[in-house]
Design a protein around this motif. Structure first.
Motif, PDB file in Angstrom:
ATOM      1  N   ALA B  63      22.399  36.569 -56.560  1.00  0.00           N
ATOM      2  CA  ALA B  63      21.738  35.669 -55.608  1.00  0.00           C
ATOM      3  C   ALA B  63      21.114  36.471 -54.463  1.00  0.00           C
ATOM      4  CB  ALA B  63      22.722  34.638 -55.063  1.00  0.00           C
ATOM      5  N   ILE B  64      21.789  37.534 -54.039  1.00  0.00           N
ATOM      6  CA  ILE B  64      21.184  38.404 -53.020  1.00  0.00           C
ATOM      7  C   ILE B  64      19.863  38.943 -53.559  1.00  0.00           C
ATOM      8  CG2 ILE B  64      21.380  40.627 -51.825  1.00  0.00           C
ATOM      9  CD1 ILE B  64      24.367  40.112 -51.556  1.00  0.00           C
ATOM     10  N   GLY B  65      19.887  39.376 -54.821  1.00  0.00           N
ATOM     11  CA  GLY B  65      18.671  39.895 -55.443  1.00  0.00           C
ATOM     12  C   GLY B  65      17.541  38.884 -55.387  1.00  0.00           C
ATOM     13  N   LEU B  66      17.826  37.666 -55.822  1.00  0.00           N
ATOM     14  CA  LEU B  66      16.776  36.639 -55.826  1.00  0.00           C
ATOM     15  C   LEU B  66      16.363  36.291 -54.406  1.00  0.00           C
ATOM     16  CD1 LEU B  66      14.978  34.586 -57.204  1.00  0.00           C
ATOM     17  CD2 LEU B  66      16.909  33.010 -57.284  1.00  0.00           C
ATOM     18  N   MET B 271      21.547  28.367 -56.176  1.00  0.00           N
ATOM     19  CA  MET B 271      22.418  29.034 -55.201  1.00  0.00           C
ATOM     20  C   MET B 271      21.641  29.439 -53.966  1.00  0.00           C
ATOM     21  SD  MET B 271      24.689  31.588 -57.475  1.00  0.00           S
ATOM     22  CE  MET B 271      25.328  30.974 -59.013  1.00  0.00           C
ATOM     23  N   VAL B 272      20.462  29.998 -54.203  1.00  0.00           N
ATOM     24  CA  VAL B 272      19.679  30.479 -53.070  1.00  0.00           C
ATOM     25  C   VAL B 272      19.196  29.313 -52.210  1.00  0.00           C
ATOM     26  CG1 VAL B 272      17.550  31.662 -52.430  1.00  0.00           C
ATOM     27  CG2 VAL B 272      19.024  32.628 -54.170  1.00  0.00           C
ATOM     28  N   ILE B 273      18.776  28.229 -52.873  1.00  0.00           N
ATOM     29  CA  ILE B 273      18.279  27.091 -52.095  1.00  0.00           C
ATOM     30  C   ILE B 273      19.414  26.439 -51.316  1.00  0.00           C
ATOM     31  CG2 ILE B 273      17.278  24.790 -52.255  1.00  0.00           C
ATOM     32  CD1 ILE B 273      15.651  25.816 -54.648  1.00  0.00           C
ATOM     33  N   ILE B 274      20.540  26.216 -51.991  1.00  0.00           N
ATOM     34  CA  ILE B 274      21.656  25.554 -51.312  1.00  0.00           C
ATOM     35  C   ILE B 274      22.283  26.481 -50.271  1.00  0.00           C
ATOM     36  CG2 ILE B 274      23.973  24.599 -51.638  1.00  0.00           C
ATOM     37  CD1 ILE B 274      22.990  23.396 -54.250  1.00  0.00           C
ATOM     38  N   GLY B 275      22.419  27.741 -50.626  1.00  0.00           N
ATOM     39  CA  GLY B 275      23.057  28.683 -49.704  1.00  0.00           C
ATOM     40  C   GLY B 275      22.187  29.000 -48.504  1.00  0.00           C
ATOM     41  N   GLY B 276      20.914  29.172 -48.733  1.00  0.00           N
ATOM     42  CA  GLY B 276      20.025  29.437 -47.611  1.00  0.00           C
ATOM     43  C   GLY B 276      19.023  30.512 -47.954  1.00  0.00           C
TER      44      GLY B 276
END
Ligand SMILES: Nc1ncnc2c1ncn2[C@@H]1O[C@H](COP(=O)(O)OP(=O)(O)OP(=O)(O)O)[C@@H](O)[C@H]1O
Ligand SMILES: [Mg+2]
Lengths: 278, 354
Positions: B63-66, B271-276
Motif C-alpha cells: 500500500a505504501i508503494g501504491l 486500502m489507499v483510499i480508505i487509509g488516506g
C-alpha cells in the motif's frame, strides 16, 4: 479613464533611483503572432523589457495580455515571431527552459499546489537549486540533509519578507484568496528569478491587500534588482509603480512608453473609452 | 492536556523538519516500535502472526508503494498486483537460476526489475491521465496474469504452474518460524516506510505532489513532468515488487499466478483510499482496516448469536468496502489518516477548544 493623477510622494524618488539602475534589454519579443483556430490572440507584437525595470502590460479584457506572458514563459507557442532572452534567440521557449533561464511567474487564476502547505509550496520554487541524489534524499544523508536545511533557511527569509510566517504550515487550499496570491508570489520569488511575470497580482484584493502587494513588488524590484513585468487593470497602480507601459488591444500593440506618454495617447484613450473599461 | 504543542519550542529548522515534531508523537512511535518488535512476538500466537500480522505488514508495504504513485504523484494504477507478481517471479527465478547470489540481493534485484517494468508501463502517463491511465495499467495487470500463467519459463515448467519459494536463508539466518518471518517482514516495512517518508519530504516527493496538484504550474517552476512521473512509477513499483516477493516467499510459501490477480490490485486501491491518499501512516491504517474487517465480520455476528453464511460475510464485506470508499471519496479523500490527524488536533487544544 480612471487614472490617478497624484502619485504617492515616494514614487518619484523611487522612479529616479530605478532609472539609474535600469540596464540593457533583458527580454525582447519580436513580431509575435499567436492564433487559436480563428481567434487572433496576438498579432505582430514587439516590445522589450530592460533589466531592473517594472514593466506594465495593460489592455481591455481579452486583449491578449495573459497570452503574451504565456508566450514568454513557453506555455504557448507563437505561430510567428521570436523571443530574445538575454541575447539568446528562441523561436520556441519551453516552460522548464524559461524556469532554468530565470523566468518565474504567477497566474491570473492562482496556480498553487492546493494539497501542500505554504512552506512546501514555496520550497518547490527551490527545486532547480537542489542537487541531492536519489539515495541522499531517501536516506536523508549528505546533500539530502544539508540542502533541505539550507533551502529552508532561504525560504524562511522570503516568508519573513512577505509577512506570511503565521501560515507556514497551513495547506494553501485553506487560505483566503489574498494570502494565496501572496504565497504564489513567494513561490515565484523562491526561484530567484531575473524576470518576474505577474498576471494581475492584485485582482480581487481589498485596498489594504493591494497596498501590501504594491509595496512587495517595489521592494523586490529595489532590494533584489528583479525585473518585473506585470499585468494590471488598476490604472492608479500601473501609473504609480511602473517605469514603462505596453498597451495591448485586440491582440495588437496599441502603445508603448512611459506612464505619462501612454496616458495621454489618443489611441489608448479611445480604446478604453470604446470598450467602457477601466 | 495530555497532548499539546505549547511549551515545545523548536529552535532550529532541523528540529522543525523532524518526522515527528511533537514529543508526544515521538513517545508514541517509540512505544509502537517497542510493541511491534518485542511485545507482539512475545505475546502473539502462531495463528495471529501467520494469518493476520504478517499479511498486514506485507500489504502495508504494498500500500505504501501504491500510495507513493497514487497518493503523492496522482497517477492512478490498477496494476499494483502485477508489479507484485513481477517482483515475486523475478526473485523466484533469480534464486532458481543464480543460486550463488545471496537471497537478500535477489530481493533487491527483484525490486529493481519491478521498477524497470514500472517505468515502461509508466510511459503512457506522459500522454494520458485519469481514467485512461487506469485502463492502461489495467492492461498491464491482464498482461502479467497471462504471462505468468502461459509463459512456462517463468514458473520453471512446473506442470501445475504453482511454484515454491526456496528456503529463506539470509547469510546463515534461516527464517522458518512464524516469529522470525514476522520480524523479517517488520524489518522490511520499517526500513521502507522510513525511506518513503524521507523521499516524500524531499525534493523528489515535492515534485511528485506538485505534479499531482497542478502539473502546468509544476512545469513553470522547472519540474519535468516526465521525470517526476516516471520516478514515481519506478519507486512505487520497486516497493510493490518487494512486497510481492515477501507475499510469495514469506506469506504464501508456494503460489500460483492467481495470487497476484486483479483482486489484489483492487484491495490495495481500497486500502489507499480508505487509509488516506498521500499519507504513509494511511497506508498502514488502510491495510489494517482491510485485513481486520473480514475477520471481524466472521466473528462478531457469531459472538452476538447471529449465524451468517460465508457467502453472506463476503457479500457484506464488499458492501461495507464499497460504501466506505464512496463516503471517503466524497467527504474525506485523505482517509483514516486525516481523521486521525483531526482527532490529534482536537486533543492538542483540549480541554480548551476555541
Ligand atoms: N488556450 C486558449 N485557447 C483558445 N483561446 C484562447 C486561449 N487562451 C486565450 N485565448 C483567447 O485569446 C484571447 C486573449 O486572451 P487573454 O487571456 O490573453 O486575454 P487577457 O488580455 O489576459 O484578458 P483578461 O484581462 O480578461 O485576463 C481571448 O480572445 C481568449 O479567448
Ligand atoms: Mg488575462
Amino acid at each position: 479613464m480612471a487614472v490617478a493623477s497624484a502619485p504617492v510622494a515616494t514614487s518619484a524618488e523611487r522612479a529616479a533611483r530605478r532609472e539609474r539602475r535600469i540596464g540593457e534589454v533583458l527580454l525582447a519579443v519580436e513580431n509575435i503572432s499567436l492564433r487559436f483556430g480563428g481567434v487572433r490572440a496576438l498579432s505582430n507584437v514587439s516590445f522589450d523589457i530592460r533589466r531592473g525595470e517594472i514593466r506594465a502590460i495593460i489592455g481591455p479584457n481579452g486583449a491578449g495580455k495573459s497570452s503574451m506572458l504565456n508566450v514568454i514563459n513557453g506555455f504557448y507557442q507563437p505561430q510567428e515571431g521570436r523571443i530574445v532572452w538575454k541575447g539568446r534567440v528562441f523561436t520556441r521557449m519551453r516552460p522548464h527552459e524559461a524556469a532554468k533561464g530565470g523566468i518565474a511567474r504567477t497566474f491570473q487564476n492562482i496556480a498553487l499546489f492546493k494539497g501542500m502547505s505554504t512552506l512546501d509550496n514555496i520550497m518547490t520554487g527551490r527545486i532547480l537549486k537542489m542537487r541531492a541524489s536519489f539515495l541522499e534524499q531517501a536516506f536523508r544523508i549528505g546533500r539530502g540533509r544539508s540542502e533541505e536545511l539550507r533551502e529552508r533557511a532561504f525560504v524562511e527569509r522570503i516568508i519573513d519578507f512577505l509577512e506570511i510566517t503565521h501560515i507556514r504550515h497551513v495547506p494553501v487550499g485553506k487560505l483566503p484568496y489574498g494570502l494565496q496570491k501572496r504565497v504564489e508570489l513567494a513561490r515565484a520569488l523562491a526561484m530567484e528569478p531575473e524576470l518576474l511575470l505577474l498576471d494581475e497580482p492584485m485582482a480581487g484584493m481589498n485596498l489594504e491587500e493591494k497596498e501590501d502587494m504594491c509595496r512587495f513588488i517595489l521592494d523586490v524590484n529595489e532590494e533584489f534588482g528583479t525585473t518585473v513585468a506585470l499585468i494590471e487593470h488598476d490604472m492608479s497602480v500601473v501609473m504609480d509603480i511602473s517605469d514603462r507601459v505596453v498597451v495591448l488591444d485586440y491582440g495588437r500593440l496599441l502603445a508603448d512608453g512611459t506612464p505619462e506618454e501612454v496616458r495621454n495617447d489618443p489611441a489608448v484613450i479611445e480604446a478604453y473609452l470604446g470598450v467602457a473599461h477601466g | 492536556m495530555i497532548y499539546r504543542e505549547t511549551g515545545q519550542f523548536r529552535t532550529s529548522y532541523a528540529e522543525d523538519q523532524a518526522i515527528f515534531r511533537l514529543r508526544e508523537d515521538r513517545i508514541g512511535i517509540a512505544a509502537i516500535l517497542a510493541i511491534a518488535w518485542v511485545g507482539v512476538p512475545l505475546l502473539a500466537d502462531e495463528y495471529l502472526l501467520r494469518a493476520i500480522l504478517i499479511p498486514f505488514l506485507i500489504l502495508s508495504l504494498a500500500a505504501i508503494g501504491l500510495n507513493l504513485l497514487l497518493g503523492y504523484c496522482g497517477q492512478i494504477s490498477l496494476g499494483t498486483g502485477a508489479f507484485m507478481a513481477v517482483g515475486a517471479y523475478s526473485a523466484y527465478n533469480l534464486a532458481l537460476r543464480l543460486p550463488e547470489l545471496p537471497l537478500l540481493l535477489d530481493f533487491f534485484l527483484a525490486g529493481l526489475i519491478a521498477a524497470g517494468v514500472g517505468i515502461v508501463f509508466g510511459l503512457p502517463s506522459f500522454r494520458i491521465k485519469g481514467l485512461y491511465l487506469a485502463v492502461a495499467t489495467l492492461a498491464l495487470q491482464f498482461f502479467a496474469d497471462w504471462a505468468f500463467l502461459r509463459v512456462r519459463w517463468f514458473t520453471n515448467y512446473t506442470p501445475s504452474g504453482s511454484v515454491t519459494a526456496p528456503v529463506l536463508d539470509f547469510f546463515g539466518w534461516v527464517v522458518d518460524t512464524e516469529r522470525e518471518k514476522y520480524w523479517l517482514c517488520l524489518a522490511f516495512v520499517c526500513a521502507i516506510a522510513l525511506l518513503a517518508k524521507n523521499l516524500v519530504r524531499s525534493r523528489l516527493g515535492r515534485s511528485w505532489m506538485a505534479i499531482r496538484d497542478m502539473d502546468i504550474a509544476a512545469e513553470i517552476i522547472g519540474i519535468r513532468p516526465m521525470h517526476a512521473k516516471l520516478s514515481a512509477f519506478a519507486v512505487s513499483s520497486f516497493v510493490a515488487g518487494l512486497a510481492g516477493v515477501l507475499w510469495a516467499f514469506v506469506h504464501l510459501g508456494s503460489w500460483e499466478p492467481l495470487a497476484f490477480s486483479i483482486d489484489m490490485s483492487f484491495r490495495l486501491l481500497f486500502m489507499v483510499i480508505i487509509g488516506g491518499m498521500g499519507s504513509i501512516l494511511g497506508s498502514f491504517l488502510g491495510a489494517a482496516f482491510i485485513t481486520i474487517l473480514p475477520i471481524f465480520l466472521n466473528q462478531a455476528p457469531a459472538m452476538i448469536g447471529i449465524r451468517l453464511s460465508t457467502a453472506m460475510v463476503s457479500h457484506l464485506e464488499f458492501m461495507i468496502f464499497g460504501t466506505l470508499i464512496v463516503l471517503f471519496l466524497i467527504w474525506e479523500p485523505h482517509g483514516l489518516a486525516r481523521l486521525w490527524q483531526i482527532g490529534k488536533e482536537k486533543m492538542r487544544l483540549w480541554p480548551f477548544p476555541y
